[in-house]
Design a protein around this motif. Structure first.
Motif, PDB file in Angstrom:
ATOM      1  N   VAL A 174       0.846  -1.192   0.000  1.00 53.25           N
ATOM      2  CA  VAL A 174       0.000   0.000   0.000  1.00 53.25           C
ATOM      3  C   VAL A 174       0.884   1.244   0.000  1.00 53.25           C
ATOM      4  O   VAL A 174       1.809   1.357   0.815  1.00 53.25           O
ATOM      5  CB  VAL A 174      -0.924   0.023   1.237  1.00 53.25           C
ATOM      6  N   LEU A 175       0.606   2.175  -0.901  1.00 51.64           N
ATOM      7  CA  LEU A 175       1.345   3.436  -0.945  1.00 51.64           C
ATOM      8  C   LEU A 175       0.649   4.435  -0.025  1.00 51.64           C
ATOM      9  O   LEU A 175      -0.464   4.875  -0.312  1.00 51.64           O
ATOM     10  CB  LEU A 175       1.412   3.973  -2.376  1.00 51.64           C
ATOM     11  N   SER A 176       1.321   4.782   1.069  1.00 49.83           N
ATOM     12  CA  SER A 176       0.714   5.665   2.058  1.00 49.83           C
ATOM     13  C   SER A 176       1.548   6.906   2.353  1.00 49.83           C
ATOM     14  O   SER A 176       1.064   7.836   2.991  1.00 49.83           O
ATOM     15  CB  SER A 176       0.484   4.902   3.366  1.00 49.83           C
ATOM     16  N   GLU A 177       2.799   6.935   1.904  1.00 54.51           N
ATOM     17  CA  GLU A 177       3.693   8.065   2.132  1.00 54.51           C
ATOM     18  C   GLU A 177       3.860   8.845   0.822  1.00 54.51           C
ATOM     19  O   GLU A 177       3.596   8.328  -0.259  1.00 54.51           O
ATOM     20  CB  GLU A 177       5.054   7.574   2.622  1.00 54.51           C
ATOM     21  N   PRO A 178       4.318  10.092   0.895  1.00 58.77           N
ATOM     22  CA  PRO A 178       4.490  10.867  -0.337  1.00 58.77           C
ATOM     23  C   PRO A 178       5.488  10.205  -1.290  1.00 58.77           C
ATOM     24  O   PRO A 178       6.504   9.667  -0.863  1.00 58.77           O
ATOM     25  CB  PRO A 178       5.038  12.211   0.161  1.00 58.77           C
ATOM     26  N   TYR A 179       5.173  10.261  -2.562  1.00 56.04           N
ATOM     27  CA  TYR A 179       6.109   9.825  -3.599  1.00 56.04           C
ATOM     28  C   TYR A 179       6.964  11.009  -4.051  1.00 56.04           C
ATOM     29  O   TYR A 179       8.167  10.864  -4.251  1.00 56.04           O
ATOM     30  CB  TYR A 179       5.339   9.259  -4.795  1.00 56.04           C
ATOM     31  N   PHE A 180       6.350  12.166  -4.199  1.00 57.19           N
ATOM     32  CA  PHE A 180       7.055  13.350  -4.684  1.00 57.19           C
ATOM     33  C   PHE A 180       7.659  14.142  -3.528  1.00 57.19           C
ATOM     34  O   PHE A 180       7.230  14.034  -2.381  1.00 57.19           O
ATOM     35  CB  PHE A 180       6.100  14.243  -5.472  1.00 57.19           C
ATOM     36  N   GLU A 181       8.675  14.950  -3.854  1.00 58.87           N
ATOM     37  CA  GLU A 181       9.279  15.836  -2.863  1.00 58.87           C
ATOM     38  C   GLU A 181       8.229  16.828  -2.362  1.00 58.87           C
ATOM     39  O   GLU A 181       7.467  17.399  -3.149  1.00 58.87           O
ATOM     40  CB  GLU A 181      10.453  16.581  -3.495  1.00 58.87           C
ATOM     41  N   THR A 182       8.202  17.042  -1.069  1.00 59.32           N
ATOM     42  CA  THR A 182       7.275  17.986  -0.452  1.00 59.32           C
ATOM     43  C   THR A 182       8.071  19.071   0.255  1.00 59.32           C
ATOM     44  O   THR A 182       9.219  18.862   0.660  1.00 59.32           O
ATOM     45  CB  THR A 182       6.367  17.274   0.567  1.00 59.32           C
ATOM     46  N   ALA A 183       7.433  20.230   0.426  1.00 56.77           N
ATOM     47  CA  ALA A 183       8.121  21.325   1.108  1.00 56.77           C
ATOM     48  C   ALA A 183       8.382  20.984   2.564  1.00 56.77           C
ATOM     49  O   ALA A 183       9.453  21.264   3.101  1.00 56.77           O
ATOM     50  CB  ALA A 183       7.298  22.610   0.994  1.00 56.77           C
ATOM     51  N   GLU A 184       7.411  20.365   3.202  1.00 62.37           N
ATOM     52  CA  GLU A 184       7.550  19.985   4.599  1.00 62.37           C
ATOM     53  C   GLU A 184       8.015  18.533   4.702  1.00 62.37           C
ATOM     54  O   GLU A 184       7.656  17.698   3.863  1.00 62.37           O
ATOM     55  CB  GLU A 184       6.228  20.158   5.346  1.00 62.37           C
ATOM     56  N   PRO A 185       8.804  18.205   5.717  1.00 66.82           N
ATOM     57  CA  PRO A 185       9.280  16.826   5.850  1.00 66.82           C
ATOM     58  C   PRO A 185       8.203  15.887   6.380  1.00 66.82           C
ATOM     59  O   PRO A 185       7.213  16.321   6.972  1.00 66.82           O
ATOM     60  CB  PRO A 185      10.410  16.956   6.874  1.00 66.82           C
ATOM     61  N   GLN A 186       8.425  14.599   6.166  1.00 69.84           N
ATOM     62  CA  GLN A 186       7.691  13.577   6.912  1.00 69.84           C
ATOM     63  C   GLN A 186       8.417  13.428   8.241  1.00 69.84           C
ATOM     64  O   GLN A 186       9.645  13.205   8.264  1.00 69.84           O
ATOM     65  CB  GLN A 186       7.687  12.257   6.147  1.00 69.84           C
ATOM     66  N   ILE A 187       7.694  13.538   9.322  1.00 67.10           N
ATOM     67  CA  ILE A 187       8.290  13.485  10.651  1.00 67.10           C
ATOM     68  C   ILE A 187       7.961  12.139  11.289  1.00 67.10           C
ATOM     69  O   ILE A 187       6.792  11.762  11.393  1.00 67.10           O
ATOM     70  CB  ILE A 187       7.791  14.643  11.533  1.00 67.10           C
ATOM     71  N   TYR A 188       8.997  11.419  11.687  1.00 68.70           N
ATOM     72  CA  TYR A 188       8.833  10.099  12.281  1.00 68.70           C
ATOM     73  C   TYR A 188       9.419  10.097  13.689  1.00 68.70           C
ATOM     74  O   TYR A 188      10.406  10.782  13.962  1.00 68.70           O
ATOM     75  CB  TYR A 188       9.530   9.026  11.429  1.00 68.70           C
TER      76      TYR A 188
END
Length: 276
Positions: A174-188
């Motif tokens: 399942v694709l659930s995270e961004p594929y393309f670059e985003t201005a804001e980061p994914q925070i883990y």
């Protein structure tokens, strides 16, 4: 945006000793066998070709096992990473393995400022680009480091793989995270590490970005480099989707069910125009 460097550096600083001590990086194999190469470098030997005598730099080298491997193939390597603790481990590993490699601490975007001269080979390995917020700036940095005729060589996790959800209770991809670059980061905020999920750490927050394959290729071309190779692979050198993958040997894993559904990694090569 500067906070991401401090957060991510603290994460890598804390984990580097565990990585060096783990079986995952095969440090003792490097020490005991002067011909030993990392699985990542061995995978790409047919694509690397003869690199003997080339002046190379390994960006985001972490604890340096791929850097040592490239040195063993005859390249005059330098390693660069933003984590001082990772570089302490890299220097120890290189010395124990009999490799004379300088390691420089720097954010990758500042690599041109801290490295002298031009390079025939810029190498980047698995799991590097996701820590960078701006893929175009990365490509410009690479181009600035290369001598005319010099080559960029990168094997990286495929952006489709980075976009896939991990630790699902079923067998679905399942694709659930961004594929393309985003201005804001994914925070883990995740404990453990890829060499040991049970290890306990205190610096667990990271800021990460994905970059689409088209964005990466366009960035490389926009930086003035010529694309000379792009190959997508059906395997990845760790169990990227736990429970869904099988070990196929050589340090590589792939989906158990219909691996042709998913590009797992890719190898990209590009050249800076000019005399070799």
């Amino acid at each position: 945006m500067t906070d991401y460097l401090d957060l991510n550096r603290a994460n890598w600083d804390e984990r580097a000793p565990s990585h060096a001590a783990s079986d995952f990086y095969h440090v003792e194999d490097f020490v005991q066998d002067p011909s030993y190469l990392s699985d990542v470098v061995r995978f790409d030997l047919p694509r690397l070709g003869d690199i003997a005598g080339l002046r190379g730099v390994h960006l985001q080298c972490h604890i340096g096992t791929d850097t040592v491997s490239l040195s063993r193939l005859g390249a005059r390597m330098t390693g660069l990473d933003f984590s001082g603790v990772s570089l302490e481990q890299a220097r120890t590993i290189a010395a124990r393995a009999g490799a004379d490699i300088p390691f420089v601490q720097s954010d990758v975007y500042a690599a041109r400022e801290v490295l002298d001269g031009d390079f025939d080979l810029v190498f980047t390995g698995i799991g590097a680009l996701g820590w960078l917020p701006d893929i175009k700036r990365w490509a410009r940095t690479v181009a600035s480091l290369l001598a005319p005729g010099g080559r960029l060589f990168i094997r990286e996790g495929h952006p489709i793989l980075w976009a896939a959800e991990q630790d699902r209770p079923d067998d679905l991809v399942v694709l659930s995270e961004p594929y393309f670059e985003t201005a804001e980061p994914q925070i883990y905020d995740e404990g453990g590490t890829y060499v040991s999920a049970d290890a306990e750490f205190t610096n667990n927050v990271t800021h990460e970005w994905n970059h689409g394959l088209g964005e990466i290729v366009t960035a490389v071309l926009s930086a003035g480099l010529e694309l000379t190779g792009l190959e997508e692979h059906r395997s990845v050198p760790w169990e990227a989707l736990p429970g869904l993958m099988r070990d196929i040997g050589g340090g590589e894993f792939q989906l158990r069910d219909r691996p042709e559904r998913l590009p797992h990694t890719y190898t990209l090569q590009a050249r800076k125009p000019g005399a070799v």
